[in-house]
Write an enzyme that holds these catalytic residues in place. Structure first.
Site, PDB file in Angstrom:
ATOM      1  N   PHE A 148       0.820  -1.219   0.000  1.00  0.00           N
ATOM      2  CA  PHE A 148       0.000   0.000   0.000  1.00  0.00           C
ATOM      3  C   PHE A 148       0.845   1.258   0.000  1.00  0.00           C
ATOM      4  CE2 PHE A 148       0.860  -0.388   4.571  1.00  0.00           C
ATOM      5  CZ  PHE A 148       1.109   0.928   4.926  1.00  0.00           C
ATOM      6  N   CYS A 280       9.749   1.588   3.547  1.00  0.00           N
ATOM      7  CA  CYS A 280      10.695   0.553   3.995  1.00  0.00           C
ATOM      8  C   CYS A 280      12.098   1.105   4.105  1.00  0.00           C
ATOM      9  CB  CYS A 280      10.654  -0.654   3.063  1.00  0.00           C
ATOM     10  SG  CYS A 280      11.295  -0.332   1.408  1.00  0.00           S
ATOM     11  N   GLU A 382       9.555  -3.419  13.373  1.00  0.00           N
ATOM     12  CA  GLU A 382       9.347  -2.312  12.435  1.00  0.00           C
ATOM     13  C   GLU A 382       8.074  -1.561  12.817  1.00  0.00           C
ATOM     14  OE1 GLU A 382       9.565  -1.617   7.630  1.00  0.00           O
ATOM     15  OE2 GLU A 382       8.562  -3.425   8.357  1.00  0.00           O
TER      16      GLU A 382
END
Length: 498
Positions: A148, A280, A382
């Site tokens: 996404f 990321c 994360e």
């Protein structure tokens, strides 16, 4: 309510037996729905791609490249519409969406070089009257499953290169923000792509598992979280497929005592909080070498963060927007709370973000947490939100040991004026993408993107030269046309060149 469907064999399709809401994350309300493809719908898309493959495989690379040239022009002409679609469903501010689109276009530009990239190699007279050459041939029908957080850029990492290499492609984009992806696929058909070469199916695990197990799919590309990346890789390879699966990250920035603090602060603001930290390659941990630089960094960051502006996508004065879902907002808030409960100091707290006119939006403001330690949950996992954590260490080697010990190895950087330290860092750090006074070391389109350790499953990175290798297989041909006057007897020893 509008239903976002699929694109199969060049035509829009709806498969509305199951749907899911698509939210405007700034408002916190559903703006449309997306159809979730059944196994039968995915199989129809695969059949369309398989039927298109023979003719597309035999299309000269120059003709494939010309379609990509026209596609690039259409992307640029429709940039405003594409960026608005990203903002409406992802929440990304328009200037950030424009940057995402541009990085995607650069991959299309690289794919336009297909005639050069696919040339292969040739050697004359490898033996008496014998010539040998290699060719790069397409795999067949390949698939991509995309996240996404980059609904435009990451698909453009995949299918332009796969297609110019002669493959047909099935794209399964994120069901959270599908509209920009589908619109761009239609632009590629407008550029002249034959029906069936690119198909888009929206869906959930049913669609994904169909792609992973169908024997007609030859290769799978994936970008997403590490647990899903590992599942994708194991399942795809167990079914005989080539696979590259890019996973999560915990990207550290080492701040040395001699660092240019003005540059550090400016870099960390954008790298930690841009796109609400949903990257990321976001820098989520600053490792300060010594208390003196740590204290100075905390003071300067606190002041700078007070000037950041968070809000809806269509106000270009905003620095970043909301998180993608209410569930993800709650998860990020939970990480902040856990760090505080485990002994860290929340210096700047973004948990109570309130945006006028967007009171129900999924907002978390920029957050700064000091005195984080490696055993804390917020350090180990994360966060994927606008949260920067500061870890204090005594030496540069301590900082490097911390990074090398982490399970993720996606991106990292160091801020220093010392060239010897920078070179030692780049040589010995166990991370796939490294920056030196560069906060987001994302490779340009003619290099390749990928991390180490549990940030990548598979042998080849995304796009660039590795993209060509992933979407092709090498074939080597050796031939001889003997002279009519020469007849050789049978040889039973291994042929060699003496």
């Amino acid at each position: 309510m509008t239903v976002v469907g699929h694109l199969i064999n060049g035509q829009r399709r709806e498969d509305s037996s199951r749907t899911q809401d698509v939210f405007n994350p700034a408002k916190g309300v559903a703006s449309k729905q997306v159809a979730l493809a059944s196994k039968a719908t995915v199989e129809e898309a695969i059949a369309a791609a398989q039927a298109a493959f023979p003719a597309w495989r035999d299309t000269p690379p120059m003709k494939r490249a010309r379609i990509m040239f026209r596609f690039k022009e259409l992307l640029e002409q429709n940039a405003d519409r594409i960026c608005a679609l990203i903002g409406e469903e992802h929440g990304k501010i328009l200037h950030d969406a424009a940057g995402e689109l541009q990085r995607g276009i650069e991959n299309v530009e690289y794919a336009c070089g297909a005639p050069e990239l696919l040339k292969g190699e040739y050697s004359k007279n490898v033996g008496p009257g014998i010539d040998s050459w290699s060719e790069f041939q397409p795999l067949g029908v390949v698939a991509g499953i995309t996240p996404f957080n980059f609904p435009v850029m990451v698909p453009l990492w995949m299918y332009p290169m796969a297609i110019v290499c002669g493959n047909c492609f099935i794209l399964k984009p994120s069901e959270r923000d599908p509209s920009s992806t589908l619109f761009i696929a239609e632009l590629l058909h407008e550029a002249g792509l034959p029906s069936g070469v690119l198909n888009v199916v929206n869906g959930d695990k049913e669609a994904v598992d169909t792609l992973l197990t169908d024997p007609r799919i030859q290769a799978v590309s994936f970008v997403g979280s590490t647990p899903i990346a590992e599942y994708i890789y194991k399942t795809a390879t167990a079914h005989g497929k080539r696979c590259q699966a890019l996973g999560g990250a915990k990207n550290h920035a080492i701040v040395m005592p001699d660092a240019d603090l003005d540059n550090v602060v400016s870099s960390l603001l954008g790298a930690a909080f841009g796109s609400s930290g949903e990257r990321c390659m976001a820098l989520s941990v600053a490792v300060a070498v010594g208390d003196e630089i740590a204290d100075a960094l905390i003071a300067r960051m606190t002041e700078a963060m007070s000037k950041l502006k968070v809000g809806a996508y269509d106000d270009k004065s905003n620095d970043f927007g909301p998180l993608i879902t209410r569930q993800h907002k709650d998860k990020v808030v939970g990480y902040i709370a856990s760090a505080e409960a485990q002994g860290a100091t929340v210096v700047v707290d973004g948990r109570q973000a309130r945006i006028a006119g967007c009171e129900e939006g999924f907002f978390v403001d920029a957050t700064l947490i000091d005195r984080v330690t490696p055993e804390m949950t917020s350090y180990q996992e994360e966060i994927f939100g606008p949260v920067l954590q500061v870890v204090r260490v005594a030496t540069m080697q301590d900082a490097m040991d911390l990074i090398n010990a982490h399970e993720y190895g996606n991106g990292t950087c160091i801020y220093t004026r010392d060239g010897e330290a920078a070179r030692y860092f780049s040589d010995h750090i166990q991370v796939g993408m490294v920056g030196i006074n560069i906060p987001l070391p994302v490779p340009v389109a003619y290099h390749s993107f990928g991390g180490w350790k549990r940030s990548l499953f598979g042998d080849l990175h995304a796009y660039g030269p590795d993209g060509v290798r992933f979407y092709t297989r090498r074939k080597t041909i050796t031939q001889r046309w003997p002279s009519a006057n020469v007849r050789e007897g049978a040889e039973f020893s291994m042929p060699t060149m003496k």
